[in-house]
Design an enzyme around this catalytic site. Sequence first.
Site, short mmCIF file in Angstrom:
data_model
loop_
_atom_site.label_atom_id
_atom_site.label_comp_id
_atom_site.label_asym_id
_atom_site.label_seq_id
_atom_site.Cartn_x
_atom_site.Cartn_y
_atom_site.Cartn_z
CD GLU A 175 -3.01 -1.18 2.13
OE1 GLU A 175 -3.14 0.18 2.96
OE2 GLU A 175 -3.95 -2.25 1.77
CD GLU A 294 -3.86 -5.70 3.17
OE1 GLU A 294 -4.58 -5.12 3.67
OE2 GLU A 294 -3.07 -5.52 2.98
CD GLN A 351 -3.78 -9.36 9.07
OE1 GLN A 351 -3.83 -9.77 9.34
NE2 GLN A 351 -3.91 -8.03 8.32
O1 AHR Z 1 -5.46 -5.70 6.91
C1 AHR Z 1 -5.33 -4.41 7.67
C2 AHR Z 1 -4.67 -3.37 6.95
O2 AHR Z 1 -5.49 -3.07 5.99
C3 AHR Z 1 -2.71 -3.87 6.69
O3 AHR Z 1 -2.05 -3.67 7.63
C4 AHR Z 1 -2.74 -2.96 6.00
O4 AHR Z 1 -2.34 -3.33 4.02
C5 AHR Z 1 -4.18 -2.31 4.67
O5 AHR Z 1 -4.86 -1.16 5.69
#
Ligand code: AHR
Length: 502
Positions: A175, A294, A351
């Site tokens: 990011e 993500e 996650q």
């Molecule tokens: O998944 C949580 C966070 O979300 C990660 O660290 C980041 O890459 C995103 O903003």
Amino acid sequence: MSKSIARMTIDPQYQLADVDPRLFGSFIEHLGRAVYGGIYEPDHPSADEMGFRQDVLDLVRELQVPIVRYPGGNFVSGYRWEDGVGPLASRPAQLDLAWRSLEPNRVGVNEFVEWAKRANSEVMMAVNLGTRGIDEAKQIVEYCNHPGGSYWSDLRKSHGHEQPHGIKVWCLGNEMDGPWQIGHKTAEEYGRIAEEAAKVMKWVDPSIELVACGSSGSKMPTFPDWERIVLEHTYDHVEYISMHSYYGNRENDLATYLAQSLDMDHFIRSVIATCDYVKAKKRSKKTINISFDEWNVWFHSNEADKQVAPWQVGPPLLEDVYTVEDALVVGCLLITLLRHADRVKMACLAQLVNVIAPIMTENGGVSWKQTIYYPFLHASRYGRGKVMHCSLQSPKYDCKEFTDVPLVESVAVWNQDIGELTIFAVNRSQDGGIELECDIRGFAQASVIEHTVLVHSDLKAANTKEEPQEVIPQHAQGAKVDGGLLFAPLPKLSWNVIRLRV
Ligand code: AHR
């Protein structure tokens, strides 16, 4: 068309793409209790000799997660990977500025590779392009993947890992378009450093695959110029561009919330268009694919996180408790990813444990499955094979953010190896059940194996430590094949998995 029927045709001749199993990847970041108290808890009764919780490993293995991204996330942009290797006694505790936590470095790349083996997964490794650069990126590839005879590969051997880890997929930072990121960069700045890091990483190990950072979300002001500029620099050196997206129901507007997969769909189409624009501009024969590394629902824990004291090891951060409606949204997002399987080759549910996760644990205690565990489990288990072109005609609705939202979202995957066709479907209707009528005449011998449904009278119901089985899948009755047509009743506001023997 009757209001309560959705019609679909699935024909063996009309196949979209093979599903890359890495579409069912996930993510473990050094964040909150994902590592400390999640996958790793040496004092836990179920811990193995390396300190990994077996109850968690069992749940991860059940999900059949083929690849797990590591170690971040925002965390990676300030991470010194060398702090996490070698004798435990000499590993420093560091301030993690991304999550204002204390990182004890008890788990590092060697431990994580070992954990991933036990989870039947491979590692997708991210390098720090926030505070660090080309040299560090080169060194970690050498440490992990070079057979031996050089400083960094011999260091790995001296740490007890004679064989290289052979990590195949590497993310060029995380990011980097976000102002919240340590070492945030403009697209030009990032494009240049990613290009140069990619070159040397592949000079160390030409067999690796690289993911360049795309935008952190479709709402970023720099999207989609970011993708264009980054790819103009990195096109020849990378295989994938990343996408990230999180959704939430902050306004408690169910109709709009359930339609969020339309945003994901539009985002994917826009990134594909941008990749192909750069391809045309470069007169390239190479196609860049997508690593949607993500994605999830993330909003429940936002307020609670503001109260968490800083500089703790394994603080309770991002611990969203997921509801039935969240599971329906996750189901729609999975269907959307499958529908783009021709270009989305990898994806990571963000996650995996405790942090916006399908699996929750209690420190020193039990673990349980959140509602979103189930659509992910079903898609991972039954969504392997060929995604079919499905012509779906569904009644539609309008909501605050979208028009023409199909009441039924669906996709089918044909696993020829085992002779199964699986239809995934979400009924978004708040008014009632919808009959799915599916023309499968091309599959002459089709018969229903089972119809599984996730549905609950209370859309805000969740699984908790006290009530871990409040929301679980059930066997549904009534699905049948008759005269080349499948008829399956989709209950109001439900996630459905209809498996056919073909
Ligand atoms: O998944 C949580 C966070 O979300 C990660 O660290 C980041 O890459 C995103 O903003």
